[in-house]
Motif scaffolding. Structure first.
Motif, short mmCIF file in Angstrom:
data_model
loop_
_atom_site.label_atom_id
_atom_site.label_comp_id
_atom_site.label_asym_id
_atom_site.label_seq_id
_atom_site.Cartn_x
_atom_site.Cartn_y
_atom_site.Cartn_z
N ALA A 76 1.78 0.64 -5.86
CA ALA A 76 0.93 0.28 -4.72
C ALA A 76 -0.04 -0.84 -5.10
CB ALA A 76 0.15 1.50 -4.24
N ASN B 129 0.81 -1.23 0.00
CA ASN B 129 0.00 0.00 0.00
C ASN B 129 0.84 1.27 0.00
OD1 ASN B 129 -2.54 -1.37 0.12
ND2 ASN B 129 -2.14 -1.81 2.28
N LYS C 285 -1.92 -4.01 -5.17
CA LYS C 285 -2.13 -5.01 -4.13
C LYS C 285 -1.91 -6.42 -4.63
CE LYS C 285 -5.21 -2.24 -1.29
NZ LYS C 285 -6.49 -2.20 -0.56
#
Length: 591
Positions: free
Chosen positions: A585, A394, A587
């Motif tokens: 970022a 994140n 995921k």
């Protein structure tokens, strides 16, 4: 691995909260372990300011700020909140400092609790399933007499501890000293206990108590011990003979280093070791330290005008002084593999010690970034970074901007940064599970720069070590890093027993092997560019089917082959095509 500094823990009676290892409904366990949680987990902020704001920063955060790169207006500021900084510096760019890696807690006292739970003879029978554990309080009785610095105790002092404020009838004191995996003891069954801290590094002191109900508990407090000695002047002729150690320095044979020395020994090269410090008084490292000739040592002045006072030996970003002495042993081992006399891969290169990691091996982004700029300004063309850990998926790219800019600055200045690929994770029974860095990026290993030479670890048979991370796109090369059964031997930190060497394994060891090889390459061909050094490294050493799809090179790095290729490489040779993962970022990086 990061733990709170010890002296702050013992400045007053401490009742530890946060029960670990036993729930109130668990009828099988009876001993609860209370760990001191860090009193301040705020790593501060990285702040970029305009020149006009410098006086405001100095006026409001004097003693709580340090320069990362003053020419760029980049500073590390310790403040309670971002708002506090923004109110005083409204035009500043502010972002939280990040820890480069993850905290791990030693399991030594969990083992002690399990032994007590099994009703071993050395423990009293503990009553099971009581609602409230005993209160365990450890108090430091001689605080005013102790010397400490930035949360670290000076070595060779006696601590007088008391547990008499605990709600207990029985006491047992245990100690887990630096380097130990299990606590030793009991050393005392009295309410008071004296201990001399005569080793550098991290201690854990445990007080095992039992109250009138028969209920038991353990309280654990950490103590970090340091030393800042001056650089000794050692005569190389007084070094001990190493005939009995020759068979242990197998890393030299594995990479054909001694044959490469007929061509190059790293002359004229500087390897900056960004780590836990260096034992600069070790007999095989002492003569290798790059001193700052622009500084007059110990005069309390910033003679060279770089905003660091007395950085004659390098710099300690953990304690913010000019004595980057190794408290943990990791940095000395790394420095020795890279450039120690006799057993270092590049025995005529110089070592620049820069301390960025404390006793448990973690560094934060502010320290690492400042250290990169410092190393480059001190003339180092090779930086070794044997630290790091998985990147939080994140984390936005912009949060890494300071360290990304530092890597880019190094790249533009022809500086090679060698990083460790990482040692994976452990399963529930302690077996290693290596990670694919292409899927789970590591920081700083996965930073996408041509000058970032990320290294996986090989065993003595040139197979990927069972713990080593890998990555067909993100890991550049592989070099010997040892295994538990066959560790790599190198220099040890200062210790009370006078032991000079110890064995360790990990990609942390493979990285300085590679840094040493880069020093050999740059010494024989100092004009090679970053792309050309990559070309040499990617083509050096024998092909290995075991490394196919695990590293970019697919080879076991070889010093002799690398030096010969560097010597014969024409400057006009085309650059290698290097791929690297993107730091995002996304995921999907979760595994």
């Amino acid at each position: 691995m990061r733990r709170t500094s010890g002296i702050g823990v013992l400045t007053m009676a401490v009742i530890l909260s946060g029960l670990i290892g036993c729930s109130q409904n668990d009828h099988k366990k009876s001993v609860r372990i209370n760990y001191q949680t860090p009193q301040n987990t705020n790593l501060g902020y990285i702040v970029r300011i305009a020149p006009s704001e410098h006086s405001i920063l100095e006026r409001n955060f004097s003693g709580n700020s340090s320069a990362i790169n003053a020419s760029q207006g980049l500073y590390h500021v310790n403040a309670k909140s971002e708002i506090e900084i923004a109110n005083l510096l409204p035009h500043a760019q502010i972002q939280p400092n990040l820890l480069l890696g993850s905290k791990k807690k030693d399991a030594g006292f969990e083992w002690l609790a399990m032994e007590a739970n099994r009703s071993k003879p050395q423990f009293p029978n503990c009553v099971v399933n009581e609602d409230e554990p005993p209160t365990a309080v450890i108090k430091l009785l001689n605080k005013s007499q102790l010397k400490s610095r930035n949360g670290y105790l000076e070595i060779n002092q006696v601590l007088r501890l008391s547990g008499r404020e605990s709600s207990a009838q029985n006491y047992r004191w245990y100690v887990m000293a630096p380097g130990e995996i299990r606590p030793q003891g009991p050393f005392s069954r009295e309410g008071e206990f004296d201990i001399r801290v005569d080793e550098l590094g991290h201690y854990e002191i445990g007080l095992f108590v039992q109250d009138s109900r028969g209920v038991c508990a353990i309280t654990v407090v950490p103590i970090n011990v340091t030393s800042n000695p001056k650089l000794s002047v050692l005569n190389p002729k007084d070094r001990p003979l190493l005939s009995e150690m020759d068979q242990k320095f197998e890393h030299l044979k594995l990479i054909n280093a001694e044959k490469a020395w007929d061509i190059s020994q790293g002359e004229g090269q500087i390897i900056a070791v960004l780590d836990s410090g260096v034992n600069y008084n070790h007999p095989f490292l002492n003569s290798k330290i790059l001193v700052n000739e622009k500084e007059i040592p110990d005069n309390g002045k910033d003679d060279d005008g770089n905003m660091l006072v007395d950085d004659y030996l390098g710099w300690d970003y953990v304690q913010n002084d000019g004595a980057p002495f190794d408290d943990a042993g990791h940095g000395s081992h790394v420095a020795g593999l890279a450039a120690a006399e006799v057993f270092g891969v590049a025995p005529k290169a110089k070592i620049l010690p820069i301390k960025v990691a404390d006793e448990s091996g973690l560094a934060d982004m502010a320290k690492a970034t400042a250290a990169i700029y410092y190393a480059i300004h001190r003339g180092a063309k090779i930086l070794n970074l044997s630290f790091g850990g998985p990147l939080n998926p994140n984390t936005p790219r912009e949060a890494l901007r300071p360290v990304l800019d530092a890597f880019e600055f190094a790249n533009q200045n022809g500086v090679i940064i060698v990083t460790a690929a990482g040692n994976g994770i452990l399963d529930q029974i302690g077996n290693p599970i290596p990670l694919d860095n292409d899927i789970i990026p590591q920081i700083p290993a996965s930073l996408p720069f041509l000058n970032n030479i990320t290294v996986a670890s090989l065993d003595a048979s040139f197979n990927l070590a069972p713990y080593s991370n890998y990555g067909a796109r993100s890991v550049r090369v592989a070099a010997p890093g040892g295994t538990k059964e066959e560790p790599l031997w190198s220099a040890k930190q200062e210790n009370s027993k006078g032991i000079l060497f110890w064995g360790a394994e990990g990609t942390s060891m493979a990285a300085p092997i590679t840094s040493g090889i880069v020093a050999l390459v740059r010494s024989v061909s100092p004009k090679l560019s970053v792309p050309e050094i990559n070309k040499v490294l990617l083509a050096s050493g024998p092909d290995s089917k075991n490394l196919l799809g695990k590293t970019q090179s697919g080879r076991a790095l070889d010093a002799l082959d690398a030096v010969n290729k560097a010597k014969n490489l024409k400057p006009s040779s085309p650059s290698p095509e290097i791929s690297a993962i993107k730091i995002t970022a996304n995921k999907s990086h979760r595994r």
